[in-house]
Design an enzyme around this catalytic site. Structure first.
Site, PDB file in Angstrom:
ATOM      1  N   ASP A 151       0.845  -1.200   0.000  1.00 12.08           N
ATOM      2  CA  ASP A 151       0.000   0.000   0.000  1.00 12.08           C
ATOM      3  C   ASP A 151       0.877   1.245   0.000  1.00 12.08           C
ATOM      4  O   ASP A 151       2.040   1.203   0.412  1.00 12.08           O
ATOM      5  CB  ASP A 151      -0.885   0.035   1.255  1.00 12.08           C
TER       6      ASP A 151
HETATM    7  N1  URA Z   1      -1.236  -5.936   3.889  1.00  9.69           N
HETATM    8  C1  URA Z   1      -1.710  -4.673   3.876  1.00  9.69           C
HETATM    9  O1  URA Z   1      -2.747  -4.390   4.460  1.00  9.69           O
HETATM   10  N2  URA Z   1      -1.024  -3.731   3.218  1.00  9.69           N
HETATM   11  C2  URA Z   1       0.140  -3.980   2.577  1.00  9.69           C
HETATM   12  O2  URA Z   1       0.725  -3.073   1.998  1.00  9.69           O
HETATM   13  C3  URA Z   1       0.622  -5.297   2.593  1.00  9.69           C
HETATM   14  C4  URA Z   1      -0.077  -6.256   3.255  1.00  9.69           C
END
Ligand code: URA
Length: 241
Positions: free
Chosen positions: A104
């Protein structure tokens, strides 16, 4: 055999036109001889090519480990945000690499960036169950019941039942917790949604391992390096790990 100008262009030495001009200028040597014919074909694995006196490091694929910072997106292109590819030097961006899986925008840590589609597939295909280890900070207390829930398989907001995951508590009290989470899949926002299913929120997330590949903690946020031969060999053989 491949055209020398194409090889150099793919390695980021310039456009085909620029390379033609460099060759005319006598800047390109093949096995010790200056070459001016831009249509020359060579075997890049058997030939020593120098550009401006420096031996080129020929390779078809590149494998980069980045310590992704917050605020950049794991994509090759984005209309609004800076991407992880924007953080690469031209000599690496010239390979047209892409991130393996996604973190993310606000997640930090280990991101593999490559142009090797086969390795990408093997690391991201659900059938291989490659472990991903995250360090997370949670806004709430985390306890044994949560560890059990992760182990049994958390049910997400879309009714998907996650594969068993490992939750390890580093520290925890009513003000918040620090944990390690190991998941075998990579659903959208998975770690955050797993905690949301338990009425808790992830306030900081950093990936520290993917399969055998461990984030090099000496990499500052937003920087990267090429994988070592050992790291690459281990990743390619991750099936037996
Ligand atoms: N899980 C998440 O919620 N975000 C990420 O970036 C990776 C795994």
């Amino acid at each position: 055999m491949e055209r020398l100008d194409k090889i150099l262009s793919n390695l980021g030495y310039g456009t085909r036109k620029e390379i033609k001009a460099m060759m005319k200028n006598g800047e390109v040597e093949v096995d010790g001889q200056i070459v001016k014919d831009n249509s020359l074909k060579i075997d890049p694995y058997k030939t020593i090519v120098k550009v401006s006196g420096e031996v080129i490091n020929y390779r078809e694929f590149i494998y980069l480990m980045m310590n992704k910072p917050q605020g950049v997106v794991s994509a090759t292109f984005d209309n609004y945000d800076e991407t992880v590819i924007d953080l690469l030097d031209l000599e690496h961006a010239a390979f047209s690499p892409f991130p393996v899986g996604r973190l993310d925008k606000d997640t930090e840590g280990l991101l593999l960036i490559t142009n090797d589609g086969e390795l990408n597939h093997r690391l991201t295909s659900p059938k291989w169950h490659v472990d991903k280890l995250y360090y997370a900070e949670i806004d709430n207390q985390v306890d044994e019941k949560d560890i059990e829930a992760f182990q049994k398989g958390i049910i997400l907001d879309d009714d998907y039942k996650c594969l068993p995951a490992k939750l390890e508590i580093i520290s925890s009290n009513e003000n918040g917790s620090e944990v390690y989470v190991t998941i075998q899949e990579g659903k959208f926002h998975q770690v955050k949604r797993m905690f949301e299913a338990l009425d808790k929120n992830v306030i900081y997330l950093k990936r520290i391992r993917m399969g055998s590949l461990v984030l090099d903690e000496t990499l500052e946020e937003g920087t990267y390096r090429e994988l070592t031969e050992n790291e690459l060999a281990a990743l390619k053989g991750h099936k037996i790990q």
